[in-house]
Write a protein that holds these residues in place. Structure first.
Motif, mmCIF file in Angstrom:
data_model
loop_
_atom_site.group_PDB
_atom_site.id
_atom_site.type_symbol
_atom_site.label_atom_id
_atom_site.label_comp_id
_atom_site.label_asym_id
_atom_site.label_seq_id
_atom_site.Cartn_x
_atom_site.Cartn_y
_atom_site.Cartn_z
ATOM 1 N N GLY A 624 30.493 -91.327 -96.022
ATOM 2 C CA GLY A 624 31.576 -92.053 -95.278
ATOM 3 C C GLY A 624 31.200 -92.600 -93.917
ATOM 4 O O GLY A 624 32.070 -93.217 -93.426
ATOM 5 N N ASN A 625 29.906 -92.587 -93.560
ATOM 6 C CA ASN A 625 29.465 -93.030 -92.147
ATOM 7 C C ASN A 625 28.481 -94.220 -92.473
ATOM 8 O O ASN A 625 27.765 -94.131 -93.366
ATOM 9 C CB ASN A 625 28.946 -92.106 -91.190
ATOM 10 C CG ASN A 625 30.031 -91.093 -90.857
ATOM 11 O OD1 ASN A 625 31.304 -91.364 -90.477
ATOM 12 N ND2 ASN A 625 29.551 -89.759 -90.737
ATOM 13 N N SER A 676 24.704 -94.364 -85.549
ATOM 14 C CA SER A 676 25.744 -94.031 -86.510
ATOM 15 C C SER A 676 26.930 -94.944 -86.102
ATOM 16 O O SER A 676 27.181 -95.010 -85.012
ATOM 17 C CB SER A 676 25.916 -92.655 -86.539
ATOM 18 O OG SER A 676 27.363 -92.262 -87.174
ATOM 19 N N ASN A 679 33.003 -96.314 -90.264
ATOM 20 C CA ASN A 679 33.327 -95.305 -91.503
ATOM 21 C C ASN A 679 33.896 -96.077 -92.583
ATOM 22 O O ASN A 679 34.482 -97.096 -92.706
ATOM 23 C CB ASN A 679 34.074 -93.927 -91.066
ATOM 24 C CG ASN A 679 35.570 -94.560 -90.606
ATOM 25 O OD1 ASN A 679 36.404 -94.701 -91.257
ATOM 26 N ND2 ASN A 679 35.563 -94.586 -89.089
ATOM 27 N N TYR A 680 33.971 -95.421 -93.900
ATOM 28 C CA TYR A 680 34.613 -95.974 -95.072
ATOM 29 C C TYR A 680 35.407 -94.793 -95.465
ATOM 30 O O TYR A 680 35.051 -93.689 -95.782
ATOM 31 C CB TYR A 680 33.780 -96.516 -95.750
ATOM 32 C CG TYR A 680 34.154 -96.890 -97.304
ATOM 33 C CD1 TYR A 680 34.945 -98.230 -97.428
ATOM 34 C CD2 TYR A 680 34.239 -96.148 -98.311
ATOM 35 C CE1 TYR A 680 35.647 -98.604 -98.384
ATOM 36 C CE2 TYR A 680 35.072 -96.484 -99.489
ATOM 37 C CZ TYR A 680 35.556 -97.848 -99.581
ATOM 38 O OH TYR A 680 36.380 -98.312 -100.702
ATOM 39 N N ASN A 681 36.566 -95.185 -95.809
ATOM 40 C CA ASN A 681 37.695 -94.070 -96.228
ATOM 41 C C ASN A 681 38.082 -94.613 -97.883
ATOM 42 O O ASN A 681 38.529 -95.699 -98.156
ATOM 43 C CB ASN A 681 39.112 -94.007 -95.487
ATOM 44 C CG ASN A 681 39.824 -92.966 -95.900
ATOM 45 O OD1 ASN A 681 39.853 -92.955 -97.396
ATOM 46 N ND2 ASN A 681 40.514 -92.417 -95.027
ATOM 47 N N THR A 690 31.322 -101.649 -89.479
ATOM 48 C CA THR A 690 30.371 -101.533 -90.501
ATOM 49 C C THR A 690 28.997 -102.026 -90.001
ATOM 50 O O THR A 690 28.088 -102.024 -90.615
ATOM 51 C CB THR A 690 30.817 -102.356 -91.735
ATOM 52 O OG1 THR A 690 30.848 -103.708 -91.394
ATOM 53 C CG2 THR A 690 31.970 -101.580 -92.373
#
Length: 756
Positions: A624-625, A676, A679-681, A690
């Motif tokens: 998710g990162n 880092s 994120n992606y949900n 991104t």
């Protein structure tokens, strides 16, 4: 007079004072002055436990779970099969289960006073006493030191360490005749087999030998057997071995003049900081015998002051080991290490409880014990249970830490940099004995307990019979130990020290500097000058907490200077799915190994590319990162995408990717930023932030004295990291002119806005 010499004198003293004629010395029916039990449980401790039962929740819970487990085993009956299997096979697993059950059943007998547990322990021990004299060495021939109950003496020693505790618990309940049978038919022959008949196992410095020394020492303490105790503490007087003789792990059994025995195994592998040279996986494994025997010696031979030995390193090592775990409590897989091993293991329950009880009641250890949710059924476990009940626990705060390696702390080390959820592990340590890998100046990266850039660990499916009997697989040597398996530089496709143990064991990297005082910049730097003759490497890692970035980022600077032009490969073993690269690459229509040896034969070459600018960017998504590596590129560099699994007919290797930067040069600087970001949900299906925040990365100065790296972010703010390559004094003042700007700072590094 040193602590070490004092201890030796004390050992000699108590042996002399307890001298008897030969007949009396070997009368092993004698009970020590304080009676039994006296190793781990004590008479006074048992009474205190009984008085608290029903009012100490974590202890009561552990006791109930243990009772249910042992009652189920008693109902099944005793099974002592003829040994035949490797690790994971039925006979191996059954005998392992037996010694764990024996120890617990002995404790239950003392605490609950139910005779069925003593009967069970006696009857199983009698079954072993009947079986043991009939056993040849184990039929499996792989080990350099075959056991009788197990395929290697190591596991036989495991058995005796645990079983000695069970015997201690029922010692006074048994008749004199029963003790005579057990000691003369089982325990004394067992101890002599481990020691006298297997000096190549017993007489060296290694976790194997620690288990052997402790096995003999524990049973010696129960039987009040001075001769066996002397062997345990100081090794065999002679082992008839050639100095430098190898075992089948590639490790030396003994070198000329090397001390052996339990005390030597405390002296040599532990640094003053408590780091264990074989790495955290094997430190976890060895902590059980180290601390159990220390506790037993504390109770039975208090004059040894064992917990004060080498400045209290055994207790200190528990804190060091916990600090070598990620946010989930899993140990960093340095050297041979199985991923997923954590401080929830039974060995660390023992270590935490003993360290709390005998190490000053550190309240931070109670927070680890609460997470473990079980305690030892003994005096130390009671102390922890009472501490938790009384609310004395405090969070164990893991901060950046630098742990030295070597008995005197002068053989490199391991630095762990921490900032918010990021943890960077930098290894610049010694070889790590036979479990060491050839990976000087390697690193791994974690975020919130998840691997981001990984160290492979070991190639072994521990105790899974289908995979090589649960033992090390050949790919551990051909892949995991080789330098290409790690995130560090490889010269001319040859591993550090040519992958030779006898060479690597003579050398270690050197700390250049370490600084964790500045919360904005956590930094560590180390040098390696022996991995390749004529080549010097200096690698610096910094986790930089900059308000202009969403999260802290990592700056990786690796300088290589050599007498000749070489091919340098720098891999990054990222985990996750590729998102985007800013360079053109070609996916190969046919997979071929990247090379022929030194681990290269196990990498499929999947794609190759060339830099399209002076910065190459590579992004991926994991857990998710989003992550991005921005690296300074030379136009002639090769950017190789590879994956493990080549020449692996039995599928022993995990199929995992890497990005390899290949450069031909004599002297060069690899400089990269690892971010880092975002994120992606998958539920909301929103992707946030991104892309990388770095717009430009470059080396603006580099010579033998100084290196300067310039970082420009997408908002056009420019920062500079300045490094002193030679003078690492915190007091030294530096002046460096770059183009038309003069930089002044004190200490080995400085991070600032270019405009400042």
């Amino acid at each position: 007079m040193t602590t070490k010499i004092k201890i030796v004198f004390i050992v000699i003293g108590f042996i002399v004072l307890s001298c008897k004629d030969e007949t009396t010395k070997n009368n092993n029916d004698q009970v020590s002055n304080q009676g039994h039990p006296n190793l781990i449980l004590t008479k006074a401790g048992v009474e205190k436990i009984k008085s608290q039962l029903g009012s100490i929740p974590i202890f009561d819970k552990t006791l109930q779970t243990t009772k249910e487990d042992i009652d189920a085993e008693i109902a099944l009956g005793i099974d002592v099969p003829i040994p035949k299997d490797f690790s994971g096979g039925y006979t191996h697993a059954r005998h392992k289960r037996n010694f764990l059950i024996l120890q617990k059943a002995g404790a239950l007998f003392q605490i609950l006073e139910e005779e069925k547990y003593a009967v069970y322990v006696r009857d199983m021990l009698m079954a072993y006493a009947k079986l043991y004299p009939t056993l040849p060495v184990h039929p499996q021939t792989r080990s350099y030191a075959r056991g009788k109950i197990f395929w290697q003496c190591l596991n036989d020693s495991n058995w005796l360490v645990y079983t000695a505790q069970a015997y201690d618990c029922i010692y006074e309940w048994l008749s004199e005749e029963e003790r005579h049978v057990l000691e003369n038919e089982l325990f004394i022959p067992f101890a002599n087999f481990i020691s006298e008949e297997n000096p190549q196992f017993f007489n060296r410095v290694h976790n194997h030998s620690t288990w052997g020394n402790v096995a003999v020492g524990m049973i010696a303490l129960v039987m009040d057997h001075d001769e066996l105790l002397e062997k345990a503490l100081n090794g065999l007087k002679t082992d008839n071995l050639k100095a430098g003789m190898k075992d089948n792990d590639g490790g030396f059994i003994k070198v000329e003049g090397q001390k052996v025995g339990f005390l030597a195994n405390v002296d040599e592998p532990f640094s003053p900081d408590g780091y264990y040279t074989e790495g955290p996986y094997y430190q976890r494994y060895a902590m059980y015998p180290f601390l159990i025997f220390a506790e037993a010696l504390h109770h039975v031979k208090p004059e040894l002051k064992i917990f004060e030995y080498k400045e209290g390193v055994l207790l200190k090592s528990v804190n060091a080991l916990i600090n070598l775990s990620d946010a989930d409590g899993e140990f960093f897989p340095l050297n041979d290490g199985q991923k997923g091993m954590s401080y929830y293991s039974r060995e660390l329950v023992t270590a935490v409880d003993i360290a709390y009880h005998f190490g000053g009641n550190n309240p931070e250890l109670l927070s680890i014990a609460k997470k473990q949710d079980r305690v030892l059924l003994d005096d130390a476990g009671l102390a922890v249970a009472l501490g938790i009940k009384e609310g004395k626990d405090k969070p164990f705060e893991k901060k950046s830490i630098n742990l030295s390696d070597g008995p005197n702390g002068d053989q490199g080390g391991v630095g762990v940099l921490r900032s918010e959820d990021l943890e960077l592990v930098f290894k610049y340590a010694g070889q790590g004995l036979s479990h060491g890998h050839y990976d000087k100046l390697s690193f791994s990266l974690y975020e919130d307990g998840e691997e981001v850039i990984q160290d492979y660990g070991l190639v072994r499916f521990v105790n899974i019979e289908q995979k090589g009997g649960g033992n090390y697989l050949k790919e551990n040597k051909t892949w995991a130990k080789q330098t290409i398996a790690h995130n560090t530089v490889i010269q001319n496709e040859t591993s550090h020290f040519e992958g030779k143990y006898e060479v690597g064991s003579k050398h270690h990297s050197e700390l250049h500097f370490y600084d964790d005082i500045n919360s904005q910049v956590q930094i560590v730097s180390a040098k390696e000058t022996n991995a390749y003759p004529g080549t010097q490497m200096l690698r610096t890692f910094a986790i930089i907490h900059d308000k202009d970035f969403e999260k802290p980022f990592i700056l990786d600077i690796l300088q290589v200077n050599s007498d000749n032009e070489n091919q340098y490969d720098l891999p990054y073993y990222y985990l996750g799915q590729i998102m985007k690269a800013n360079f053109q690459y070609t996916v190969l229509p046919e997979l071929k190994p990247l090379g022929n040896s030194n681990g290269y034969q196990h990498l499929w070459k999947e794609a190759t590319g060339k830099p399209s600018s002076h910065n190459s960017k590579f992004s991926w998504l994991n857990k998710g990162n989003f992550y991005t590596i921005t690296t300074i590129s030379d136009a002639q560099d090769d950017l190789i995408m590879a994956r493990t699994g080549a020449k692996d007919p039995d599928f022993n290797l995990r199929r995992e990717p890497s990005l390899i930067i290949r450069r031909h040069a004599q002297n060069t600087v690899f400089a990269s930023v690892i971010e880092s970001h975002g994120n992606y949900n998958p539920v909301s299906e929103f992707a946030v932030n991104t892309y990388s925040s770095i717009s430009n990365l470059k080396v603006i100065y580099n010579d033998e004295n100084y290196t300067a790296i310039q970082i420009e972010d997408v908002s056009k703010k420019v920062k500079v990291l300045l490094l002193a390559n030679k003078d690492a004094s915190k007091l030294s003042e530096h002046i460096l002119k770059i183009e038309d700007k003069e930089y002044k700072w004190t200490g080995p590094y400085n991070y600032k806005l270019k405009s400042e």
